[in-house]
Design a protein around this motif. Structure first.
Motif, PDB file in Angstrom:
ATOM      1  N   ARG A 262       0.754  -1.188   0.133  1.00  0.00           N
ATOM      2  CA  ARG A 262      -0.053   0.014   0.207  1.00  0.00           C
ATOM      3  C   ARG A 262       0.719   1.401   0.093  1.00  0.00           C
ATOM      4  NH1 ARG A 262      -4.529  -1.476   4.449  1.00  0.00           N
ATOM      5  NH2 ARG A 262      -5.716  -3.143   3.146  1.00  0.00           N
ATOM      6  N   ARG A 263       2.113   1.251   0.786  1.00  0.00           N
ATOM      7  CA  ARG A 263       2.940   2.287   0.846  1.00  0.00           C
ATOM      8  C   ARG A 263       3.572   2.753  -0.657  1.00  0.00           C
ATOM      9  NH1 ARG A 263       5.387   0.082   5.450  1.00  0.00           N
ATOM     10  NH2 ARG A 263       7.408   0.007   4.102  1.00  0.00           N
ATOM     11  N   GLU A 264       3.810   1.405  -1.473  1.00  0.00           N
ATOM     12  CA  GLU A 264       4.372   1.945  -2.478  1.00  0.00           C
ATOM     13  C   GLU A 264       3.393   2.347  -3.584  1.00  0.00           C
ATOM     14  OE1 GLU A 264       7.217   1.927  -5.701  1.00  0.00           O
ATOM     15  OE2 GLU A 264       7.415   1.695  -3.696  1.00  0.00           O
ATOM     16  N   ILE A 265       2.152   1.807  -3.733  1.00  0.00           N
ATOM     17  CA  ILE A 265       1.092   2.248  -4.557  1.00  0.00           C
ATOM     18  C   ILE A 265       0.962   3.781  -4.137  1.00  0.00           C
ATOM     19  CG2 ILE A 265      -1.157   2.011  -5.045  1.00  0.00           C
ATOM     20  CD1 ILE A 265      -0.954  -0.992  -4.665  1.00  0.00           C
ATOM     21  N   ALA A 266       0.949   4.259  -2.774  1.00  0.00           N
ATOM     22  CA  ALA A 266       0.647   5.431  -2.370  1.00  0.00           C
ATOM     23  C   ALA A 266       1.629   6.405  -3.042  1.00  0.00           C
ATOM     24  CB  ALA A 266       0.273   5.588  -1.020  1.00  0.00           C
ATOM     25  N   ARG A 267       3.015   5.834  -2.970  1.00  0.00           N
ATOM     26  CA  ARG A 267       3.915   6.799  -3.326  1.00  0.00           C
ATOM     27  C   ARG A 267       3.561   7.081  -5.004  1.00  0.00           C
ATOM     28  NH1 ARG A 267       8.597   6.029  -5.945  1.00  0.00           N
ATOM     29  NH2 ARG A 267       8.252   3.809  -6.238  1.00  0.00           N
ATOM     30  N   ARG A 268       3.680   5.907  -5.711  1.00  0.00           N
ATOM     31  CA  ARG A 268       3.405   6.094  -7.185  1.00  0.00           C
ATOM     32  C   ARG A 268       2.426   6.983  -7.591  1.00  0.00           C
ATOM     33  NH1 ARG A 268       5.002   0.176 -10.019  1.00  0.00           N
ATOM     34  NH2 ARG A 268       6.927  -0.034  -8.650  1.00  0.00           N
ATOM     35  N   THR A 269       1.236   6.879  -6.628  1.00  0.00           N
ATOM     36  CA  THR A 269       0.091   7.597  -7.120  1.00  0.00           C
ATOM     37  C   THR A 269       0.408   9.065  -6.843  1.00  0.00           C
ATOM     38  OG1 THR A 269      -1.411   5.730  -6.375  1.00  0.00           O
ATOM     39  CG2 THR A 269      -2.312   7.977  -6.504  1.00  0.00           C
ATOM     40  N   LEU A 270       0.967   9.381  -5.817  1.00  0.00           N
ATOM     41  CA  LEU A 270       1.472  10.756  -5.533  1.00  0.00           C
ATOM     42  C   LEU A 270       2.281  11.321  -6.598  1.00  0.00           C
ATOM     43  CD1 LEU A 270       1.832  10.576  -1.717  1.00  0.00           C
ATOM     44  CD2 LEU A 270       0.261  11.851  -2.844  1.00  0.00           C
ATOM     45  N   GLU A 271       3.394  10.470  -6.962  1.00  0.00           N
ATOM     46  CA  GLU A 271       4.409  10.920  -8.080  1.00  0.00           C
ATOM     47  C   GLU A 271       3.458  11.439  -9.501  1.00  0.00           C
ATOM     48  OE1 GLU A 271       7.317   8.040  -8.405  1.00  0.00           O
ATOM     49  OE2 GLU A 271       8.421   8.774  -6.720  1.00  0.00           O
ATOM     50  N   TYR A 272       2.531  10.361  -9.704  1.00  0.00           N
ATOM     51  CA  TYR A 272       1.702  10.564 -10.970  1.00  0.00           C
ATOM     52  C   TYR A 272       1.041  12.002 -10.916  1.00  0.00           C
ATOM     53  CZ  TYR A 272       2.751   5.954 -12.503  1.00  0.00           C
ATOM     54  OH  TYR A 272       3.347   4.775 -12.884  1.00  0.00           O
ATOM     55  N   LEU A 273       0.339  12.015  -9.632  1.00  0.00           N
ATOM     56  CA  LEU A 273      -0.504  13.249  -9.590  1.00  0.00           C
ATOM     57  C   LEU A 273       0.407  14.548  -9.550  1.00  0.00           C
ATOM     58  CD1 LEU A 273      -2.879  12.111  -6.643  1.00  0.00           C
ATOM     59  CD2 LEU A 273      -3.448  12.682  -8.880  1.00  0.00           C
ATOM     60  N   MET A 274       1.350  14.564  -8.886  1.00  0.00           N
ATOM     61  CA  MET A 274       2.371  15.747  -8.833  1.00  0.00           C
ATOM     62  C   MET A 274       2.938  15.926 -10.619  1.00  0.00           C
ATOM     63  SD  MET A 274       4.519  15.706  -5.482  1.00  0.00           S
ATOM     64  CE  MET A 274       5.204  14.011  -5.748  1.00  0.00           C
ATOM     65  N   LYS A 275       3.054  14.792 -11.278  1.00  0.00           N
ATOM     66  CA  LYS A 275       3.552  15.108 -12.790  1.00  0.00           C
ATOM     67  C   LYS A 275       2.261  15.612 -13.373  1.00  0.00           C
ATOM     68  CE  LYS A 275       6.224  12.150 -14.060  1.00  0.00           C
ATOM     69  NZ  LYS A 275       6.890  10.702 -14.480  1.00  0.00           N
ATOM     70  N   ARG A 283      -9.099  12.163 -10.585  1.00  0.00           N
ATOM     71  CA  ARG A 283      -7.865  11.863 -11.075  1.00  0.00           C
ATOM     72  C   ARG A 283      -6.916  11.055 -10.164  1.00  0.00           C
ATOM     73  NH1 ARG A 283      -7.134  12.837 -16.427  1.00  0.00           N
ATOM     74  NH2 ARG A 283      -4.992  13.144 -15.906  1.00  0.00           N
ATOM     75  N   ILE A 284      -7.235  11.049  -8.854  1.00  0.00           N
ATOM     76  CA  ILE A 284      -6.947  10.486  -7.893  1.00  0.00           C
ATOM     77  C   ILE A 284      -7.227   8.790  -7.997  1.00  0.00           C
ATOM     78  CG2 ILE A 284      -6.816   9.850  -5.383  1.00  0.00           C
ATOM     79  CD1 ILE A 284      -7.170  12.777  -4.886  1.00  0.00           C
ATOM     80  N   GLU A 285      -8.322   8.611  -8.293  1.00  0.00           N
ATOM     81  CA  GLU A 285      -8.848   7.209  -8.532  1.00  0.00           C
ATOM     82  C   GLU A 285      -8.344   6.558  -9.718  1.00  0.00           C
ATOM     83  OE1 GLU A 285     -13.218   7.342  -8.719  1.00  0.00           O
ATOM     84  OE2 GLU A 285     -13.389   7.951  -6.724  1.00  0.00           O
ATOM     85  N   GLU A 286      -8.182   7.652 -10.929  1.00  0.00           N
ATOM     86  CA  GLU A 286      -7.341   6.866 -12.137  1.00  0.00           C
ATOM     87  C   GLU A 286      -6.016   6.578 -11.888  1.00  0.00           C
ATOM     88  OE1 GLU A 286      -6.153   8.707 -16.585  1.00  0.00           O
ATOM     89  OE2 GLU A 286      -7.640   9.813 -15.181  1.00  0.00           O
ATOM     90  N   TYR A 287      -5.212   7.391 -11.105  1.00  0.00           N
ATOM     91  CA  TYR A 287      -3.829   6.984 -10.915  1.00  0.00           C
ATOM     92  C   TYR A 287      -3.587   5.929  -9.889  1.00  0.00           C
ATOM     93  CZ  TYR A 287      -2.605  10.778 -14.095  1.00  0.00           C
ATOM     94  OH  TYR A 287      -2.260  11.764 -15.014  1.00  0.00           O
ATOM     95  N   ALA A 288      -4.541   5.976  -8.634  1.00  0.00           N
ATOM     96  CA  ALA A 288      -4.431   4.866  -7.829  1.00  0.00           C
ATOM     97  C   ALA A 288      -4.660   3.490  -8.369  1.00  0.00           C
ATOM     98  CB  ALA A 288      -5.419   5.075  -6.715  1.00  0.00           C
ATOM     99  N   LYS A 289      -5.642   3.339  -9.306  1.00  0.00           N
ATOM    100  CA  LYS A 289      -5.864   2.291 -10.274  1.00  0.00           C
ATOM    101  C   LYS A 289      -4.652   1.848 -11.005  1.00  0.00           C
ATOM    102  CE  LYS A 289      -9.278  -0.140 -13.304  1.00  0.00           C
ATOM    103  NZ  LYS A 289     -10.563   0.475 -14.082  1.00  0.00           N
ATOM    104  N   LYS A 290      -4.156   2.878 -11.821  1.00  0.00           N
ATOM    105  CA  LYS A 290      -2.929   2.545 -12.621  1.00  0.00           C
ATOM    106  C   LYS A 290      -1.752   1.975 -11.769  1.00  0.00           C
ATOM    107  CE  LYS A 290       0.451   5.055 -15.936  1.00  0.00           C
ATOM    108  NZ  LYS A 290       0.458   6.448 -16.397  1.00  0.00           N
TER     109      LYS A 290
END
Length: 520
Positions: A262-275, A283-290
């Motif tokens: 979960r920590r790793e998925i959260a880290r990647r989701t935050l990086e996608y959102l900041m990018k 957008r949060i739901e979209e990138y969390a799924k990705k």
């Protein structure tokens, strides 16, 4: 003249007529007064008659009411008299009962006085006999001291010493029994033990294993991640199952969770959102799924690569996915995936040198810590969970036994299982592999062995499995079975009080007696 005479005549006529009318009016008024008087007299007479009737009726009713009230008063007086008579009867009966009880008590008191006198007499006789018996005992003790050539105090010390030895054995046996009962109830105390262990661990250790930091391009990004009225951060925590900690640390956000995936998925989701820059619930739901899909792909790929590198065929794809999960799991700072690969290589090398099945050794080495892939989701130790997973996906007995016995929790039934335990110790103890220096490691091992060898009756002590187990060899002539149990308990308390160590240490006291001869 004639006209004047006519006017006088008219006036006279009018005056006469007026007099006549007045006389007639008076006569009429007189008659009316007479009639009114007669009517008034009739009305008065009728009123008097009516009042007389009302007065008579009232007198009759008053007499009737007085009669009824008298009847009711007589009835109430009779009832009260009956109650008084009943109460007098009851009081008389109670007085009779009290008199009978008083007579009985007096009789019992006389009987008790007689018994007390008898007891006093018997007590005097008993005291006399006791004095005679004490004299005989004293004379016997004197004779025994002469025969035994030992004073009373010396005999007392000897008896106490024997009783003490016997009581020590009984106490040790009792402690052993109570400990066995406590072990049966260990499941009920597991939560308390976990709480104590957590308190014992350093805070840095917990932080290292439960948080991930994400660098932000600027502090302005913190506000955008929080969102209006906190809706963005609430959506992130709800979707990802983590806690996001935003404090005063500049350009940093902390992701907290005991689940490394979960920590790793959260880290990647935050990086996608900041990018992307557009931070909103959709957008949060979209990138969390990705991010979750990418994680699953990476986990599957890591498991496949491990099997390919080690040359291991026919491992269930689901089991390889658990191997891939180990890439995001660490133990004492050592990555669990890399550690499993090291153990597999080392076990394979040792198996080849001994002429054993190298593939089976690698397979067991790779899967020995598979339980760590789910030990943060399912209750149980990683040893139990790993053995359960291996059985579920049809792994051979040698692999299941290697998983179950690599920490000494069960007996090693295969040589390969022993090799896996050895490889596990080598990988963990390698300098730099874990967050502990060689100097600290050696000091901890020496401290463990020193604490054990200080006890009387201990021949040797060996720290095993990177300090997770201590085997204490005792002198069988000095330490019996009950004393061995007592020694293990004492060593446990000394290690807990005087040695700093992570996790837990198993203490095994070994008492072995050998008799040997050489035939020539």
């Amino acid at each position: 003249m004639t006209g004047l005479a006519g006017a006088f005549l008219a006036i006279a006529v009018v005056a006469i007529l007026a007099c006549i009318g007045l006389v007639i009016f008076l006569i009429i008024q007189n008659k009316k007064g007479t009639n009114a008087n007669k009517k008034a007299e009739k009305i008065i007479a009728a009123a008097e008659e009516r009042s007389n009737k009302i007065l008579h009726t009232a007198q009759v009713e008053a007499k009737q009411t007085a009669y009824e009230m008298k009847q009711e008063a007589d009835k109430e007086i009779k009832e009260r008299k009956a109650e008084v008579v009943s109460l007098e009867n009851k009081l008389n009966q109670r007085e009779n009962n009290i008199e009978r009880r008083d007579v009985n008590l007096n009789e019992k008191e006389k009987i008790l006085d007689a018994k007390q006198a008898k007891l006093d007499s018997e007590l005097k006789v008993t005291e006399s006999k006791q004095a005679e018996l004490q004299k005989k005992i004293d004379s016997i003790i004197v004779e025994l001291e002469k025969v035994a050539k030992m004073s009373k105090e010396e005999a007392r010390k000897e008896v106490l010493a024997q009783v003490k030895d016997k009581m020590d054995n009984e106490i040790t046996g009792y402690m052993k029994k109570r400990l066995e009962e406590a072990e049966e109830k260990a499941a009920d105390k597991a939560r308390n033990l976990i709480a104590l262990a957590t308190n014992k661990y350093a805070q840095d250790e917990i932080t290292m294993h439960s948080v991930t930091t994400v660098q932000l391009p600027s502090d302005e990004m913190k506000g955008r991640i929080i969102g209006r009225e906190g809706r963005n951060i609430h959506t992130l925590e709800q979707l990802l199952g983590v806690d996001l900690i935003i404090d005063d640390t500049p350009e940093v956000i902390t992701v907290s969770s005991f689940n490394p995936l979960r920590r790793e998925i959260a880290r990647r989701t935050l990086e996608y959102l900041m990018k992307d820059g557009r931070i909103q619930p959709s957008r949060i739901e979209e990138y969390a799924k990705k991010a979750a899909e990418e994680m699953n792909e990476q986990i599957h790929k890591a498991g496949q690569e491990a099997a390919f590198k080690l040359g291991l065929p026919h491992i269930a794809p689901e089991l390889l996915d658990y191997v891939g999960r180990l890439k995001f799991r660490s133990s004492y700072g050592q990555n669990a995936y890399d550690h499993s690969m090291d153990v597999a290589y080392l076990a394979g090398i040792m198996a080849a040198e001994l002429g054993l099945d190298q593939v089976a050794a690698k397979r067991a080495g790779l899967l020995h810590d598979i339980g760590k892939a789910i030990d943060y989701e399912v209750d149980g130790t990683h040893v139990e969970l790993g053995a359960r997973l291996a059985k579920k996906y049809g792994e051979p007995d040698v692999v299941v036994n290697a998983i179950a016995s690599h920490h000494g929790d069960s007996e090693s039934k295969f040589v390969i299982a022993t090799l896996v335990a050895t490889a596990d110790t080598l990988s963990a103890a390698r300098p730099g592999a874990r967050s502990e220096t060689m100097e600290t490691y050696i000091q901890r091992i020496e401290a463990l062995e020193k604490v054990c060898t200080e006890e009387p009756g201990v021949a040797k002590a060996f720290a095993m499995q990177s300090g997770r187990e201590v085997r204490v060899m005792v002198v069988p002539e000095e330490i019996n079975d009950d004393a061995a149990f007592k020694l293990a308990r004492k060593l446990k308390e000394k290690i807990e009080a005087g040695v700093t160590y992570p996790g837990e240490i198993k203490i095994n006291v070994i008492r072995e007696y050998r008799a040997s001869e050489t035939a020539k």
